[in-house]
Design an enzyme around this catalytic site. Structure first.
Site, short mmCIF file in Angstrom:
data_model
loop_
_atom_site.label_atom_id
_atom_site.label_comp_id
_atom_site.label_asym_id
_atom_site.label_seq_id
_atom_site.Cartn_x
_atom_site.Cartn_y
_atom_site.Cartn_z
N GLN A 141 31.85 -10.79 24.74
CA GLN A 141 30.96 -10.76 23.58
C GLN A 141 29.52 -10.88 24.04
O GLN A 141 29.13 -11.89 24.66
CB GLN A 141 31.28 -11.87 22.57
CG GLN A 141 30.47 -11.67 21.29
CD GLN A 141 30.65 -12.75 20.26
OE1 GLN A 141 30.18 -13.87 20.46
NE2 GLN A 141 31.32 -12.43 19.17
N TYR B 135 23.18 -14.96 13.79
CA TYR B 135 22.53 -14.90 15.10
C TYR B 135 21.51 -13.75 15.13
O TYR B 135 21.28 -13.08 14.11
CB TYR B 135 23.60 -14.80 16.21
CG TYR B 135 24.42 -16.07 16.31
CD1 TYR B 135 23.85 -17.24 16.80
CD2 TYR B 135 25.73 -16.12 15.86
CE1 TYR B 135 24.57 -18.43 16.87
CE2 TYR B 135 26.47 -17.30 15.93
CZ TYR B 135 25.88 -18.45 16.43
OH TYR B 135 26.59 -19.62 16.49
N CYS C 34 37.06 -28.50 17.79
CA CYS C 34 36.64 -27.15 18.19
C CYS C 34 35.22 -26.86 17.71
O CYS C 34 34.27 -27.08 18.46
CB CYS C 34 37.65 -26.11 17.73
SG CYS C 34 38.03 -26.13 15.98
N LYS D 237 43.82 -31.40 3.39
CA LYS D 237 44.51 -31.85 4.60
C LYS D 237 46.03 -31.83 4.45
O LYS D 237 46.75 -32.45 5.24
CB LYS D 237 44.05 -33.26 4.98
CG LYS D 237 42.58 -33.33 5.38
CD LYS D 237 42.21 -34.68 5.95
CE LYS D 237 40.77 -34.71 6.42
NZ LYS D 237 40.39 -36.01 6.99
N ARG E 76 28.53 -48.61 1.26
CA ARG E 76 28.44 -48.64 2.73
C ARG E 76 27.27 -49.52 3.14
O ARG E 76 26.17 -49.39 2.60
CB ARG E 76 28.24 -47.25 3.29
CG ARG E 76 28.25 -47.21 4.83
CD ARG E 76 28.69 -45.87 5.32
NE ARG E 76 28.71 -45.71 6.75
CZ ARG E 76 29.73 -46.02 7.55
NH1 ARG E 76 30.81 -46.55 7.05
NH2 ARG E 76 29.68 -45.79 8.84
N TRP F 54 29.38 -32.07 5.06
CA TRP F 54 28.59 -31.63 3.91
C TRP F 54 29.47 -31.09 2.79
O TRP F 54 29.16 -31.26 1.61
CB TRP F 54 27.54 -30.60 4.34
CG TRP F 54 28.09 -29.29 4.87
CD1 TRP F 54 28.49 -29.03 6.14
CD2 TRP F 54 28.29 -28.08 4.14
NE1 TRP F 54 28.93 -27.74 6.26
CE2 TRP F 54 28.81 -27.12 5.05
CE3 TRP F 54 28.08 -27.70 2.83
CZ2 TRP F 54 29.12 -25.81 4.67
CZ3 TRP F 54 28.38 -26.38 2.45
CH2 TRP F 54 28.90 -25.46 3.36
FE1 SF4 Z 1 40.19 -26.74 15.62
FE2 SF4 Z 1 41.51 -28.48 14.09
FE3 SF4 Z 1 42.38 -25.95 14.30
FE4 SF4 Z 1 42.59 -27.56 16.35
S1 SF4 Z 1 43.61 -27.83 14.40
S2 SF4 Z 1 41.84 -25.48 16.39
S3 SF4 Z 1 40.75 -28.83 16.16
S4 SF4 Z 1 40.46 -26.60 13.44
#
Ligand code: SF4
Length: 686
Positions: free
Chosen positions: A100, A172, A353, A438, A576, A591
């Site tokens: 890239q 970018y 990541c 989650k 807090r 955010w």
């Molecule tokens: Fe990134 Fe979380 Fe996916 Fe792993 S599980 S690649 S840390 S987003």
């Protein structure tokens, strides 16, 4: 299974066996002083498991275009040597790899290291992402930069790369030229639509001329900038057609800038949302006869079922996935074998990541802590490939650290037994699966347990190990102690009142909480709890609803509102002591979550000292030093955690080798990323 994915396709002269491209990820492995060993090992493992085309993370075409100190620069001989090693490693495993070509423009981060001089951009428009105002490029800078792209492409070909991708999206440099927001010029390179798209076209033409017609050239185009003042939709379409005219073999379609008010890759974004953007560009290309230009969809497609669905209408040619390859290097092989249940799913948490890619730490993965460390830790071996002598190990505690340790030990061929005091595995990680966005944390638990069962690892659930069990543990060669944490108590008058509970109790029975609720604490757990208590767990947002809520179709991106607020049921206040709510949450996600809390009416007070809990509320001193009384029907304590590790000294005393991992090892900086990394390391150390 996945018939639309598993059929051959072409990008220019390059034939590929299936329709998944491993998308570009900056890894912070690119400039390590190891002759490219870590980078090569990372790519090699993925190529060996069926990644047909890998796109490298952005490689800067010149030093000022580097995103930060961890970015490779194509003109640097050491970086070229590392890239060469990566090419060899991928080719040796039968894969293809594209480089890239990258220039960060105003997103380069000065001060992050010596590599980056003052950033340059079409116009001196301040960037909140890099926190700087770039220098306006002169016409000479512009033509030199075009030459640098061409030179970079030539070098890529000479290094043995199979293709190049020109990075023209995500805000970018090239994207900065196409957007009226960041291109204020009135010369040959800006001022109207045609002059704004001149730079990307000149770059592509120069790259094409440099590498010849037979070498595949991909262009990463921004399908929607998702910022006010971004490239207007008509100009995006015109650019796509002009790029096809100028010889692009494929358009990979990105969305959003780092400054966008619309989340694009966070777990709150419904899977598959952005495929529609790629499809629209494909239709535009087909309408003018460009049927051979491949269109690649990207962002928030994280399993092969979603990819197959995106490809099914024939309006897309490929799907680019990036993070799913961090989470499971074998995602292609497992999906091809019809075993999606074996795939370790990416959670879109960004914690190890994307959040790390903004700094200099190695990019890795919460659910696969080996990612980025492949040369350090050998891959797990199927039983039939194992040889040698193995040990017997016990893992005490089956939270995420213990599960990671156990599956690593089993993958190394050891006999492992897992002891868990609760009736279910998962620990704190299971609590997290209740939090909006989650839910897929439960998939990680399911995946790890399936691996353990397939490896024949006994899981002793409901088995609390105490001091009396230590003699029995001497029969093991070692113990990984992953007994986790318990909620910290608060030494405060009223903390023992019946309407006060800790965060674990609150997560265990959220329905018991209603009316006015004060959460003492403002860290990640308190934020997660507030989010859970103010969101309808059954509410589902479709991609169409998400796009409409954020005004994406009208190209007037705006912060969306949380659709499933339970504000009527609960009025939540977070307290807090420090200055920042959710300080430990990663920058790519914090955010979004805080905005959701605001839209749910959650009151967030910082700089607050709690004085007393009364039967009907909490007395606090606020940041201005005033005493206040906050009414509360319930009070929840989320004031930290205490390690549970009382077995450690007993095991030491009994001469049993022991390594602690996760919360049991300490709570400083504790999060799931640290826990899984420690689980992996403990398994190798014991
Ligand atoms: Fe990134 Fe979380 Fe996916 Fe792993 S599980 S690649 S840390 S987003």
């Amino acid at each position: 299974m996945y018939d639309h994915v598993f059929r051959a396709g072409a990008i220019g002269t390059m034939m590929l066996p299936h329709r998944i491209v491993m998308g570009a990820m900056h890894l912070n492995l690119e400039t390590r002083d190891d002759d490219g060993a870590a980078l090569a090992a990372f790519y090699a493992e993925r190529a060996a498991a069926g990644a047909a085309l890998i796109i490298t993370g952005g490689v800067a075409v010149n030093a000022v275009g580097a995103g930060g100190p961890g970015y490779a620069v194509i003109g640097d001989s050491r970086d070229r040597a590392a890239l060469s090693a990566a090419v060899r490693a991928v080719h040796d495993r039968g894969g293809r790899i594209a480089l890239q070509l990258f220039h960060a423009g105003r997103y380069a981060r000065p001060g992050a290291g010596e590599v980056v001089a003052r950033p340059v951009a079409p116009s001196p428009v301040y960037s909140g992402f890099s926190r700087c105002t770039p220098r306006e490029m002169t016409p000479g800078d512009i033509t030199t930069t075009i030459d640098d792209f061409a030179e970079g492409a030539c070098t890529a070909r000479a290094l043995g790369f199979d293709a190049v991708e020109v990075m023209g999206s995500e805000g970018y440099l090239i994207n900065q030229f196409t957007a009226p927001l960041t291109n204020l010029r009135d010369d040959a390179w800006g001022g109207d639509a045609e002059r704004r798209r001149r730079f990307p076209l000149e770059v592509l033409r120069a790259v094409r001329a440099a590498v010849g017609r037979d070498f595949p050239v991909l262009f990463r185009i921004s399908g929607n900038d998702l910022v006010a003042g971004g490239t207007p939709p008509g100009e995006v379409t015109a650019l796509a057609v002009a790029l096809a005219d100028a010889g692009a073999d494929a358009l990979s379609v990105g969305v959003g800038w780092h400054e966008s008010p619309v989340p694009t890759v966070q777990s709150q974004v419904p899977a598959g949302t952005w495929a529609a953007v790629g499809k629209a560009l494909k239709r535009a290309l087909l309408a003018v006869g460009h049927k051979d230009v491949a269109v690649i969809a990207a962002n928030r497609i994280h399993d092969f079922a979603q990819a197959d669905e995106a490809l099914s209408g024939g309006e897309l040619d490929f799907v680019a996935m990036a993070r799913p390859f961090l989470a499971d290097p074998e995602i292609v092989a497992k999906s091809a074998a019809g075993r999606p249940d074996q795939v370790n799913l990416c959670l879109a948490c960004n914690e190890a990541c994307i959040d790390r890619s903004f700094g200099t730490d190695r990019v890795s993965c919460l659910v696969n802590p080996r990612a980025g460390h492949e040369e350090e830790f050998p891959p797990p071996q199927p039983a039939r490939h194992r040889s040698g002598l193995f040990g017997r190990y016990a893992v005490i505690g089956a939270g995420i650290a213990g599960l990671e340790a156990a599956r690593t030990l089993a993958g190394l061929g050891h006999h492992v037994e897992v002891y868990e005091a609760a009736a279910r595995v998962g620990g704190q990680f299971r609590l997290a699966s209740q939090v909006p966005g989650k839910a897929e944390f439960a998939e990680t638990i399911r995946h790890h347990v399936r691996e353990l069962r397939e490896a024949g690892v006994p899981l002793h659930l409901g088995r609390r190990i105490g001091g009396e069990d230590v003699p029995e543990l001497r029969s093991f060669d070692g113990v990984v102690l992953a007994t986790g944490v318990r909620p910290a108590r608060l030494s405060l008058s009223g903390a023992e009142l019946p309407h006060v509970r800790d965060y674990a109790q609150a997560f265990a029975d959220p329905e018991a909480l209603h009316g006015r609720l004060v959460i003492i604490g403002g860290g990640g757990i308190a934020v997660d709890l507030a989010h859970t208590l103010t969101t309808d767990p059954d509410a589902k947002v479709t991609p169409e609803e998400f796009l409409a809520r954020h005004a994406v179709p009208e190209n007037a991106p705006r912060p969306g509102t949380e659709p499933a607020v339970r504000g009527a049921l609960r009025e939540v206040t977070l307290l807090r002591r420090g200055p920042r709510i959710g300080a430990g949450i990663g920058p790519s996600t914090r955010w979004v979550v805080l905005r959701n809390l605001k839209s749910a009416g959650v009151q967030m007070l910082t700089g607050v000292t709690c004085r007393e809990i009364t039967p009907a509320g909490v007395i606090v001193t606020d940041a201005e030093g005033r005493d206040r009384y906050l009414d509360a029907d319930h009070v929840v304590l989320a004031v930290g955690q205490v390690p549970v590790r009382h077995l450690a000294p007993l095991l030491h005393e009994a001469g049993v080798p022991v390594v602690t991992a996760g919360g049991a090892a300490g709570t400083d900086g504790l999060n799931a990323v640290r826990a899984t990394a420690e689980g992996l390391r403990a398994a190798h150390r014991i």
